[in-house]
Write a protein that holds these residues in place. Structure first.
Motif, mmCIF file in Angstrom:
data_model
loop_
_atom_site.group_PDB
_atom_site.id
_atom_site.type_symbol
_atom_site.label_atom_id
_atom_site.label_comp_id
_atom_site.label_asym_id
_atom_site.label_seq_id
_atom_site.Cartn_x
_atom_site.Cartn_y
_atom_site.Cartn_z
ATOM 1 N N VAL A 39 41.704 -0.651 -1.549
ATOM 2 C CA VAL A 39 40.343 -0.358 -1.091
ATOM 3 C C VAL A 39 39.909 1.019 -1.582
ATOM 4 C CG1 VAL A 39 38.893 0.094 0.919
ATOM 5 C CG2 VAL A 39 40.486 -1.834 0.948
ATOM 6 N N LYS A 40 38.804 1.058 -2.321
ATOM 7 C CA LYS A 40 38.212 2.316 -2.791
ATOM 8 C C LYS A 40 36.761 2.321 -2.334
ATOM 9 C CE LYS A 40 41.112 2.069 -6.951
ATOM 10 N NZ LYS A 40 41.111 1.990 -8.441
ATOM 11 N N SER A 41 36.471 3.063 -1.300
ATOM 12 C CA SER A 41 35.137 3.025 -0.707
ATOM 13 C C SER A 41 34.123 3.795 -1.557
ATOM 14 C CB SER A 41 35.173 3.596 0.706
ATOM 15 O OG SER A 41 35.595 4.942 0.689
ATOM 16 N N PHE A 42 32.867 3.387 -1.453
ATOM 17 C CA PHE A 42 31.777 4.049 -2.172
ATOM 18 C C PHE A 42 30.464 3.775 -1.465
ATOM 19 C CE2 PHE A 42 31.621 -0.244 -3.698
ATOM 20 C CZ PHE A 42 30.287 -0.487 -4.009
ATOM 21 N N SER A 67 34.444 -6.420 2.586
ATOM 22 C CA SER A 67 33.260 -5.683 2.126
ATOM 23 C C SER A 67 33.001 -4.471 3.016
ATOM 24 C CB SER A 67 32.037 -6.598 2.138
ATOM 25 O OG SER A 67 32.249 -7.760 1.374
ATOM 26 N N TYR A 68 33.151 -4.676 4.300
ATOM 27 C CA TYR A 68 32.934 -3.606 5.277
ATOM 28 C C TYR A 68 33.879 -2.433 5.024
ATOM 29 C CZ TYR A 68 33.422 -1.270 9.829
ATOM 30 O OH TYR A 68 33.503 -0.340 10.837
ATOM 31 N N LEU A 69 35.125 -2.729 4.648
ATOM 32 C CA LEU A 69 36.106 -1.678 4.395
ATOM 33 C C LEU A 69 35.793 -0.899 3.118
ATOM 34 C CD1 LEU A 69 39.417 -3.584 5.296
ATOM 35 C CD2 LEU A 69 38.220 -1.875 6.681
ATOM 36 N N VAL A 70 35.152 -1.549 2.156
ATOM 37 C CA VAL A 70 34.859 -0.901 0.872
ATOM 38 C C VAL A 70 33.547 -0.121 0.909
ATOM 39 C CG1 VAL A 70 34.443 -1.296 -1.593
ATOM 40 C CG2 VAL A 70 36.142 -2.675 -0.391
ATOM 41 N N LEU A 71 32.545 -0.629 1.612
ATOM 42 C CA LEU A 71 31.209 -0.045 1.574
ATOM 43 C C LEU A 71 31.018 1.058 2.610
ATOM 44 C CD1 LEU A 71 29.252 -3.408 1.290
ATOM 45 C CD2 LEU A 71 29.604 -1.757 -0.564
ATOM 46 N N ARG A 203 31.070 1.577 -10.060
ATOM 47 C CA ARG A 203 31.750 1.780 -8.793
ATOM 48 C C ARG A 203 31.692 0.526 -7.924
ATOM 49 N NH1 ARG A 203 32.867 6.334 -6.272
ATOM 50 N NH2 ARG A 203 34.094 4.836 -5.063
ATOM 51 N N HIS A 204 30.629 -0.248 -8.065
ATOM 52 C CA HIS A 204 30.511 -1.453 -7.251
ATOM 53 C C HIS A 204 31.529 -2.514 -7.646
ATOM 54 C CE1 HIS A 204 28.072 -1.975 -10.792
ATOM 55 N NE2 HIS A 204 27.782 -3.229 -10.516
ATOM 56 N N ASP A 205 32.148 -2.346 -8.822
ATOM 57 C CA ASP A 205 33.210 -3.279 -9.223
ATOM 58 C C ASP A 205 34.453 -3.126 -8.343
ATOM 59 O OD1 ASP A 205 31.608 -4.283 -11.188
ATOM 60 O OD2 ASP A 205 32.580 -3.219 -12.848
ATOM 61 N N ASP A 206 34.505 -2.039 -7.563
ATOM 62 C CA ASP A 206 35.612 -1.865 -6.628
ATOM 63 C C ASP A 206 35.624 -2.972 -5.571
ATOM 64 O OD1 ASP A 206 36.518 0.386 -7.926
ATOM 65 O OD2 ASP A 206 35.418 1.781 -6.645
#
Length: 249
Positions: A39-42, A67-71, A203-206
């Motif tokens: 997980v790499k948040s942005f 998704s919640y963990l990443v965003l 970054r959204h590719d994370d």
């Protein structure tokens, strides 16, 4: 079956039954398939509100939770009828937000067909786009919209998928049906630039990175499970074998 035999068989089941693994508090996965390290948040330049159905909440591979963990600045709200949900209503009534819902249909504005200027006009100046996404099956999503009167008047957006879903561990209704995390990624891809999010940074590719890692791990687990001898696989028939089904007389 007499009571003594029942209690004896129950003790056998306790000793021979499966030992359930501890789950990660964040991703709700057992340790061997925890994806938190990936997980790499942005900050996608918008706030994403994920409305997760109770059934979906119980699934370990729910991509809404992922998704919640990443965003950054995202929300994960459990429910089905959100009419009187205080958190949802507070977001909808916030004057600094422009709320839209990602939901396909004839009344939805198709981002794939909009020009750059039209996308820029999607959000009034000075307001932050707040994207509502329903995480569940198509049937539960339709029911959520029907029951949640406060969601029925939100502007709706959609997109035209340009490739099949990569959710290979869960059957999709049709090839163009995306998982929640894939749908959010595609929305950012289409509208992010107009919101000031630098698309070329990727970054959204994370979102897809952690999603693909999870899918690959699930496939590996399925293959390793199939390779085990039958007697080492957990089977719900164990109760039947020990005579623990049915009534106790």
């Amino acid at each position: 079956m007499d009571l003594q035999t029942y209690l004896s068989n129950k003790e056998k089941l306790k000793n021979t039954g499966p030992v359930y693994r501890e789950l990660c508090d964040a991703c709700v996965q057992p340790s061997f398939s925890c994806y938190c390290e990936h997980v790499k948040s942005f900050d996608p330049g918008m706030d994403v509100v994920i409305l997760i159905h109770p059934i979906e909440m119980k699934r370990r591979i729910a991509t809404g939770r992922m998704s919640y963990l990443v965003l950054d600045n995202s929300f994960l709200i459990r429910g089905q009828d959100y009419t009187n949900d205080p958190e949802v209503n507070e977001l909808l009534q916030d004057p600094s937000r422009h709320c839209v819902m990602l939901y396909p249909g004839k009344n939805s504005a198709n981002l794939s067909e909009m020009s750059v200027s039209e996308k820029s006009e999607l959000v009034p100046q000075g307001k932050r786009l707040t994207l509502f996404v329903i995480d569940g099956t198509w049937a539960t999503a339709v029911k959520t919209i029907r029951q949640s009167t406060n969601l029925q008047t939100i502007q709706r957006i959609c997109f035209s998928p340009d490739k099949p879903s990569n959710f290979r561990v869960r059957k999709q209704p049709k090839s163009f049906c995306y998982s929640t995390i894939e749908a959010i990624h595609q929305t950012i891809e289409l509208v992010g630039e107009s919101l000031g999010f630098y698309i070329h940074s990727r970054r959204h590719d994370d979102l897809l990175y952690v999603f693909d890692k999870m899918v690959e791990r699930q496939i590996e687990c399925a293959k390793s499970g199939e390779a085990k001898p039958r007697h080492l696989r957990y089977s719900r028939d164990l109760k039947k074998q020990l005579g623990l089904t049915g009534k106790v007389f």
